[in-house]
Scaffold this motif. Structure first.
Motif, PDB file in Angstrom:
ATOM      1  N   PHE A   1       0.854  -1.186   0.000  1.00  0.00           N
ATOM      2  CA  PHE A   1       0.000   0.000   0.000  1.00  0.00           C
ATOM      3  C   PHE A   1       0.886   1.230   0.000  1.00  0.00           C
ATOM      4  O   PHE A   1       1.712   1.410   0.887  1.00  0.00           O
ATOM      5  CB  PHE A   1      -0.909   0.006   1.233  1.00  0.00           C
ATOM      6  CG  PHE A   1      -1.641   1.304   1.450  1.00  0.00           C
ATOM      7  CD1 PHE A   1      -2.356   1.893   0.422  1.00  0.00           C
ATOM      8  CD2 PHE A   1      -1.613   1.926   2.689  1.00  0.00           C
ATOM      9  CE1 PHE A   1      -3.021   3.097   0.613  1.00  0.00           C
ATOM     10  CE2 PHE A   1      -2.277   3.122   2.897  1.00  0.00           C
ATOM     11  CZ  PHE A   1      -2.982   3.721   1.860  1.00  0.00           C
ATOM     12  N   THR A   2       0.737   2.089  -1.006  1.00  0.00           N
ATOM     13  CA  THR A   2       1.503   3.329  -1.059  1.00  0.00           C
ATOM     14  C   THR A   2       0.617   4.465  -0.560  1.00  0.00           C
ATOM     15  O   THR A   2      -0.438   4.732  -1.126  1.00  0.00           O
ATOM     16  CB  THR A   2       2.010   3.629  -2.481  1.00  0.00           C
ATOM     17  OG1 THR A   2       0.918   3.623  -3.411  1.00  0.00           O
ATOM     18  CG2 THR A   2       3.047   2.604  -2.906  1.00  0.00           C
ATOM     19  N   THR A   3       1.064   5.128   0.491  1.00  0.00           N
ATOM     20  CA  THR A   3       0.283   6.176   1.118  1.00  0.00           C
ATOM     21  C   THR A   3       0.921   7.535   0.932  1.00  0.00           C
ATOM     22  O   THR A   3       2.139   7.679   1.047  1.00  0.00           O
ATOM     23  CB  THR A   3       0.079   5.906   2.619  1.00  0.00           C
ATOM     24  OG1 THR A   3      -0.583   7.042   3.212  1.00  0.00           O
ATOM     25  CG2 THR A   3       1.401   5.674   3.340  1.00  0.00           C
ATOM     26  N   SER A   4       0.077   8.540   0.667  1.00  0.00           N
ATOM     27  CA  SER A   4       0.538   9.927   0.636  1.00  0.00           C
ATOM     28  C   SER A   4       0.202  10.619   1.953  1.00  0.00           C
ATOM     29  O   SER A   4       0.411  11.818   2.099  1.00  0.00           O
ATOM     30  CB  SER A   4      -0.122  10.678  -0.527  1.00  0.00           C
ATOM     31  OG  SER A   4      -1.512  10.812  -0.297  1.00  0.00           O
ATOM     32  N   LEU A   5      -0.342   9.873   2.883  1.00  0.00           N
ATOM     33  CA  LEU A   5      -0.758  10.361   4.201  1.00  0.00           C
ATOM     34  C   LEU A   5      -1.976  11.272   4.123  1.00  0.00           C
ATOM     35  O   LEU A   5      -2.291  11.967   5.091  1.00  0.00           O
ATOM     36  CB  LEU A   5       0.391  11.073   4.932  1.00  0.00           C
ATOM     37  CG  LEU A   5       1.493  10.220   5.562  1.00  0.00           C
ATOM     38  CD1 LEU A   5       0.956   9.358   6.688  1.00  0.00           C
ATOM     39  CD2 LEU A   5       2.297   9.447   4.563  1.00  0.00           C
ATOM     40  N   GLY A   6      -2.676  11.267   2.975  1.00  0.00           N
ATOM     41  CA  GLY A   6      -3.927  12.002   2.862  1.00  0.00           C
ATOM     42  C   GLY A   6      -5.021  11.303   3.658  1.00  0.00           C
ATOM     43  O   GLY A   6      -4.853  10.181   4.149  1.00  0.00           O
ATOM     44  N   ILE A   7      -6.187  11.940   3.771  1.00  0.00           N
ATOM     45  CA  ILE A   7      -7.240  11.420   4.638  1.00  0.00           C
ATOM     46  C   ILE A   7      -7.714  10.041   4.197  1.00  0.00           C
ATOM     47  O   ILE A   7      -7.966   9.164   5.027  1.00  0.00           O
ATOM     48  CB  ILE A   7      -8.417  12.422   4.738  1.00  0.00           C
ATOM     49  CG1 ILE A   7      -9.389  11.994   5.837  1.00  0.00           C
ATOM     50  CG2 ILE A   7      -9.104  12.607   3.385  1.00  0.00           C
ATOM     51  CD1 ILE A   7     -10.416  13.079   6.178  1.00  0.00           C
ATOM     52  N   GLU A   8      -7.820   9.805   2.880  1.00  0.00           N
ATOM     53  CA  GLU A   8      -8.221   8.479   2.396  1.00  0.00           C
ATOM     54  C   GLU A   8      -7.189   7.432   2.787  1.00  0.00           C
ATOM     55  O   GLU A   8      -7.526   6.347   3.269  1.00  0.00           O
ATOM     56  CB  GLU A   8      -8.383   8.485   0.872  1.00  0.00           C
ATOM     57  CG  GLU A   8      -9.475   9.378   0.342  1.00  0.00           C
ATOM     58  CD  GLU A   8      -8.982  10.780   0.015  1.00  0.00           C
ATOM     59  OE1 GLU A   8      -9.760  11.537  -0.583  1.00  0.00           O
ATOM     60  OE2 GLU A   8      -7.821  11.100   0.353  1.00  0.00           O
ATOM     61  N   ASP A   9      -5.930   7.764   2.556  1.00  0.00           N
ATOM     62  CA  ASP A   9      -4.867   6.808   2.842  1.00  0.00           C
ATOM     63  C   ASP A   9      -4.776   6.507   4.327  1.00  0.00           C
ATOM     64  O   ASP A   9      -4.427   5.384   4.729  1.00  0.00           O
ATOM     65  CB  ASP A   9      -3.530   7.348   2.329  1.00  0.00           C
ATOM     66  CG  ASP A   9      -3.468   7.402   0.813  1.00  0.00           C
ATOM     67  OD1 ASP A   9      -4.324   6.774   0.163  1.00  0.00           O
ATOM     68  OD2 ASP A   9      -2.566   8.060   0.279  1.00  0.00           O
ATOM     69  N   GLN A  10      -5.092   7.479   5.168  1.00  0.00           N
ATOM     70  CA  GLN A  10      -5.063   7.243   6.603  1.00  0.00           C
ATOM     71  C   GLN A  10      -6.138   6.236   7.016  1.00  0.00           C
ATOM     72  O   GLN A  10      -5.939   5.440   7.945  1.00  0.00           O
ATOM     73  CB  GLN A  10      -5.235   8.548   7.364  1.00  0.00           C
ATOM     74  CG  GLN A  10      -4.007   9.445   7.340  1.00  0.00           C
ATOM     75  CD  GLN A  10      -2.792   8.812   7.995  1.00  0.00           C
ATOM     76  OE1 GLN A  10      -1.968   8.184   7.327  1.00  0.00           O
ATOM     77  NE2 GLN A  10      -2.691   8.940   9.303  1.00  0.00           N
ATOM     78  N   VAL A  11      -7.273   6.258   6.333  1.00  0.00           N
ATOM     79  CA  VAL A  11      -8.327   5.271   6.606  1.00  0.00           C
ATOM     80  C   VAL A  11      -7.815   3.860   6.314  1.00  0.00           C
ATOM     81  O   VAL A  11      -8.018   2.929   7.097  1.00  0.00           O
ATOM     82  CB  VAL A  11      -9.590   5.588   5.780  1.00  0.00           C
ATOM     83  CG1 VAL A  11     -10.571   4.408   5.806  1.00  0.00           C
ATOM     84  CG2 VAL A  11     -10.263   6.847   6.312  1.00  0.00           C
ATOM     85  N   ILE A  12      -7.121   3.706   5.195  1.00  0.00           N
ATOM     86  CA  ILE A  12      -6.600   2.392   4.828  1.00  0.00           C
ATOM     87  C   ILE A  12      -5.485   1.965   5.775  1.00  0.00           C
ATOM     88  O   ILE A  12      -5.448   0.814   6.252  1.00  0.00           O
ATOM     89  CB  ILE A  12      -6.110   2.397   3.369  1.00  0.00           C
ATOM     90  CG1 ILE A  12      -7.284   2.630   2.418  1.00  0.00           C
ATOM     91  CG2 ILE A  12      -5.406   1.081   3.030  1.00  0.00           C
ATOM     92  CD1 ILE A  12      -6.884   2.763   0.961  1.00  0.00           C
ATOM     93  N   THR A  13      -4.557   2.865   6.079  1.00  0.00           N
ATOM     94  CA  THR A  13      -3.463   2.531   6.993  1.00  0.00           C
ATOM     95  C   THR A  13      -4.005   2.125   8.354  1.00  0.00           C
ATOM     96  O   THR A  13      -3.514   1.161   8.963  1.00  0.00           O
ATOM     97  CB  THR A  13      -2.508   3.727   7.149  1.00  0.00           C
ATOM     98  OG1 THR A  13      -1.973   4.077   5.883  1.00  0.00           O
ATOM     99  CG2 THR A  13      -1.356   3.384   8.090  1.00  0.00           C
ATOM    100  N   ALA A  14      -5.004   2.852   8.848  1.00  0.00           N
ATOM    101  CA  ALA A  14      -5.592   2.514  10.142  1.00  0.00           C
ATOM    102  C   ALA A  14      -6.177   1.102  10.136  1.00  0.00           C
ATOM    103  O   ALA A  14      -6.009   0.339  11.102  1.00  0.00           O
ATOM    104  CB  ALA A  14      -6.671   3.532  10.498  1.00  0.00           C
ATOM    105  N   ALA A  15      -6.854   0.744   9.053  1.00  0.00           N
ATOM    106  CA  ALA A  15      -7.439  -0.598   8.957  1.00  0.00           C
ATOM    107  C   ALA A  15      -6.353  -1.672   8.894  1.00  0.00           C
ATOM    108  O   ALA A  15      -6.471  -2.728   9.527  1.00  0.00           O
ATOM    109  CB  ALA A  15      -8.345  -0.682   7.732  1.00  0.00           C
TER     110      ALA A  15
END
Length: 247
Positions: free
Chosen positions: A37-51
């Motif tokens: 999973f590549t994250t830009s730390l945006g709000i959408e990506d934070q939802v995925i990282t949290a899960a």
């Protein structure tokens, strides 16, 4: 009989459409091969990282640390790692590539032409992305259909022919209101820039706050006229799109 990658993506797309986010990510984590999973730390990506962190899923998390990110974004990387007990691998541009770019265009030459901006994105994003995805079979992103007109038909799963892997977008059908509500309910840490008018956050020199009524991504590369502007990470030509039949 061997199933083609495109057919496999079509089948996965249909399966993901029927699931909620935790089940989608659990299914993705169970697929053969390494998932990134590549994250830009945006709000959408934070939802995925949290899960991913909450359910301790077997998914690698990586970010492209371009060297031009906002301080708030860098601080959020550390906060997120601590909160969810995971490691976010940072992929930096090569020093030689940055120096070569600056010699040809100037450090901030991306303001001068689309060609120069694409060259900067290539050095700071595309080449690091290639290293982040080395050996991966599955690439997970935070793309949503509501982010821009250019992303309005993104599927849950597609075969990225250029990179030779499966690309999945588990939040494809989520609206921004649902994202914000989920973040509030789960107390997920997000970039404070979102509250200052930055719905989409990239490199600091290339991102501004949006004005009332502007699309979510209007603040990205704001000096360019093309409303479909992208950095090259997620361009339609790079993948064979499989549009969900349930969309």
């Amino acid at each position: 009989m061997t199933v083609s990658p495109i057919t496999a993506a079509e089948e996965l797309d249909a399966r993901l459409a029927a699931l909620d986010l935790p089940a989608r990510l659990a299914l993705i984590a169970s697929l053969p091969g390494r998932a990134v999973f590549t994250t830009s730390l945006g709000i959408e990506d934070q939802v995925i990282t949290a899960a991913i962190g909450t359910d301790q899923l077997d998914i690698d998390v990586a970010t492209l640390e371009t060297g031009r990110l906002f301080p708030e974004t860098l601080a959020l990387i550390d906060e997120t790692e601590t909160r969810y007990g995971l490691t976010i691998r940072r992929f930096h541009p090569q020093v030689a590539d940055v120096e070569a770019y600056a010699a040809q265009y100037g450090l901030n030459g991306f303001y001068e032409s689309v060609e120069a901006r694409h060259a900067c994105c290539d050095v700071r994003k595309l080449k690091p992305l290639k290293r982040a995805l080395e050996g991966a079979a599955v690439w997970i992103t935070g793309l949503r259909r509501g982010q821009s007109g250019n992303r309005a038909t993104i599927p849950f799963a597609e075969y990225d022919e250029a990179r030779g892997l499966l690309k999945v977008n588990p939040l494809a059908d989520w609206e921004i209101e649902a994202i914000r509500a989920h973040v509030a309910d789960e107390a997920i840490p997000v970039n404070p820039l979102h509250a200052r008018g930055y719905p989409s956050i990239g490199c600091e020199p290339c991102t501004r706050a949006i004005r009332p009524g502007e699309p979510e991504r209007a603040g990205r590369w704001w000096w360019e006229d093309d409303v479909k502007r992208e950095c090259g990470l997620h361009v339609p030509e790079a993948a064979t799109a499989i549009v969900s039949q349930s969309a």
